[in-house]
Motif scaffolding. Structure first.
Motif, PDB file in Angstrom:
ATOM      1  N   PHE A   1      16.376  -7.049   0.143  1.00  9.71           N
ATOM      2  CA  PHE A   1      17.518  -6.887   1.054  1.00  9.71           C
ATOM      3  C   PHE A   1      18.807  -7.391   0.413  1.00  9.71           C
ATOM      4  N   ASN A   2      18.718  -8.447  -0.398  1.00 15.48           N
ATOM      5  CA  ASN A   2      19.904  -8.921  -1.111  1.00 15.48           C
ATOM      6  C   ASN A   2      20.421  -7.860  -2.084  1.00 15.48           C
ATOM      7  N   LEU A   3      19.497  -7.163  -2.754  1.00 13.74           N
ATOM      8  CA  LEU A   3      19.895  -6.079  -3.654  1.00 13.74           C
ATOM      9  C   LEU A   3      20.555  -4.938  -2.885  1.00 13.74           C
ATOM     10  N   GLU A   4      19.965  -4.574  -1.760  1.00 19.83           N
ATOM     11  CA  GLU A   4      20.572  -3.541  -0.915  1.00 19.83           C
ATOM     12  C   GLU A   4      21.995  -3.927  -0.552  1.00 19.83           C
ATOM     13  N   ASN A   5      22.169  -5.208  -0.203  1.00 15.44           N
ATOM     14  CA  ASN A   5      23.484  -5.691   0.204  1.00 15.44           C
ATOM     15  C   ASN A   5      24.495  -5.548  -0.933  1.00 15.44           C
ATOM     16  N   VAL A   6      24.067  -5.915  -2.152  1.00 16.58           N
ATOM     17  CA  VAL A   6      24.950  -5.817  -3.313  1.00 16.58           C
ATOM     18  C   VAL A   6      25.324  -4.363  -3.581  1.00 16.58           C
ATOM     19  N   ILE A   7      24.350  -3.450  -3.501  1.00 21.79           N
ATOM     20  CA  ILE A   7      24.621  -2.035  -3.761  1.00 21.79           C
ATOM     21  C   ILE A   7      25.518  -1.445  -2.669  1.00 21.79           C
ATOM     22  N   TYR A   8      25.256  -1.805  -1.424  1.00 20.22           N
ATOM     23  CA  TYR A   8      26.103  -1.325  -0.320  1.00 20.22           C
ATOM     24  C   TYR A   8      27.560  -1.718  -0.567  1.00 20.22           C
ATOM     25  N   ARG A   9      27.775  -2.994  -0.888  1.00 20.60           N
ATOM     26  CA  ARG A   9      29.151  -3.472  -1.056  1.00 20.60           C
ATOM     27  C   ARG A   9      29.795  -2.861  -2.303  1.00 20.60           C
ATOM     28  N   GLU A  10      29.003  -2.639  -3.359  1.00 24.88           N
ATOM     29  CA  GLU A  10      29.532  -2.013  -4.573  1.00 24.88           C
ATOM     30  C   GLU A  10      29.977  -0.580  -4.286  1.00 24.88           C
ATOM     31  N   LEU A  11      29.168   0.148  -3.530  1.00 26.76           N
ATOM     32  CA  LEU A  11      29.530   1.532  -3.183  1.00 26.76           C
ATOM     33  C   LEU A  11      30.790   1.577  -2.333  1.00 26.76           C
TER      34      LEU A  11
END
Length: 396
Positions: free
Chosen positions: A295-305
């Motif tokens: 979920f932390n990775l998802e969060n990082v990718i969401y914010r990067e996008l």
């Protein structure tokens, strides 16, 4: 922001507290001074000098005292939402003086909601975010900080709030984020919503931040937090939660990831997800031993996008979901995020998520694996390479 320095637009710099809004404002002032600009006025409404200015009249009196002559002034107002009816005084300043006006605010709906109502087409918003992973590396290099082997793991856990890089251990980081979080709740929630039930709100806010990236349900949250309450009370709390999530979003703690219907019948109540503005806030509210990196990775990718300008949605299929649909205009791509694909079943699950998508838009699996596993027209990308902009996604 530079093309707008001398325009009549109100430059509204928004974002979560301590993400760097005031620093950017002082950097703009420094650039103007380097160009020879003399008439600069700066009001930090949370400083000891100006904290008593809370009404439109008080601010107008201060400006009337400080503005002398007809030359152009550059006016900077930090945390403008502290002023009652601030949108009226901003409109007045804009037409009454020869000026360029810059403001900051830590509450999205309060600031630009009111500005857009009264000043349609006359305000430009610039949202300031915590550092991306690439920016965190650049920041460390500029400040002669070591780039360590586990640097990405540290970023994944503690995020990119600028001041957090000054802390030396986990306890210092927890104390920093708890202080930040409590300050946000007091100044941006409790001081503005006087009738709020503070303990109930704090429980809900903690839960939402800890569970960012999971499907959101006010009913499930109420049942989870108040297991021993009767159904009537749980239903009342669930109704409160719908208001609370708006307050949490207003102060930039979370962002809503809306649904995108890829296939199947459109639901009357499609699932939503919320992603926390910075993983450090989530970590500080969690047992740090049991952090779920997926979920932390998802969060990082969401914010990067989001940082790269995409409209990011949760992909809905009639029998499942896709982590993200990244959209710009009429073009898009589909993205799955995984920690590692260490066995055949994980590979089959992540790549198989696209099986029932007939849409020809590009499809990606992002993971921490360094071995390229692309196949069947689906591209595999290493997450760190993506975040460092060594590789990129494409839309069509």
């Amino acid at each position: 922001m530079r093309p707008f320095y001398d325009t009549n637009y109100i430059k509204a710099i928004t974002g979560i507290r301590r993400c760097g809004k005031s620093v950017i404002m002082t950097q703009i002032i420094d650039e103007l001074k380097e160009k020879g600009v003399k008439n600069i006025l700066y009001y930090d409404l949370e400083s000891e000098k100006y904290e008593d200015i809370i009404t439109r009249k008080q601010l107008e009196n201060e400006l009337h005292k400080d503005i002398k002559g007809k030359g152009k002034y550059y006016i900077f107002i930090d945390e403008v939402q502290r002023i009652k009816e601030f949108e009226i005084v901003l409109a007045s300043i804009r037409v009454s003086y020869n000026c360029s006006l810059f403001v900051t605010g830590s509450n999205s709906k309060l600031l630009l909601g009111k500005l857009s109502d009264r000043l349609t087409g006359r305000a430009k918003e610039f949202v300031i975010e915590p550092f991306t992973y690439l920016e965190s590396i650049e920041y460390k290099k500029l400040n002669n900080m070591p780039i360590l082997k586990g640097d990405f793991d540290n970023y994944l856990k503690w995020g990119g709030m600028p001041q957090r890089f000054l802390e030396v251990d986990d306890q210092g980081l927890v104390d920093y984020f708890n202080g930040l979080y409590n300050s946000i709740l007091k100044k941006d929630v409790y001081d503005r919503h006087k009738r709020i039930i503070k303990e109930e709100f704090k429980s809900v806010s903690d839960y939402v931040l800890r569970n960012s990236g999971r499907l959101f349900s006010s009913t499930k949250i109420a049942r989870s937090l108040y297991k021993n309450a009767d159904k009537k009370k749980q239903a009342k709390i669930a109704r409160n939660i719908n208001n609370y999530k708006a307050y949490i979003e207003e102060c930039f703690l979370i962002n809503q990831c809306k649904p995108y219907i890829i296939s199947g019948r459109k639901s009357m109540n499609p699932s939503l997800k919320y992603y926390v503005v910075d993983n450090g806030l989530k970590t500080s509210l969690t047992n740090t031993v049991d952090i779920d990196n997926s979920f932390n990775l998802e969060n990082v990718i969401y914010r990067e996008l989001k940082y790269r300008g995409y409209d990011v949605r949760l992909g809905h299929l009639y029998n499942g979901e896709i982590d993200f649909v990244a959209i710009k205009g009429t073009k898009k791509c589909f993205i799955q995020v995984a920690t590692t694909m260490e066995n055949d079943s994980t590979i089959k699950r992540e790549f198989g998520a696209f099986r029932n998508i007939k849409d020809g838009s590009p499809k990606y699996v992002l993971s921490l694996d360094t071995l390229d596993m692309s196949h069947d027209g689906i591209t595999h990308i290493n997450i760190i390479d993506f975040l460092l902009k060594k590789v990129d996604i494409h839309i069509s």
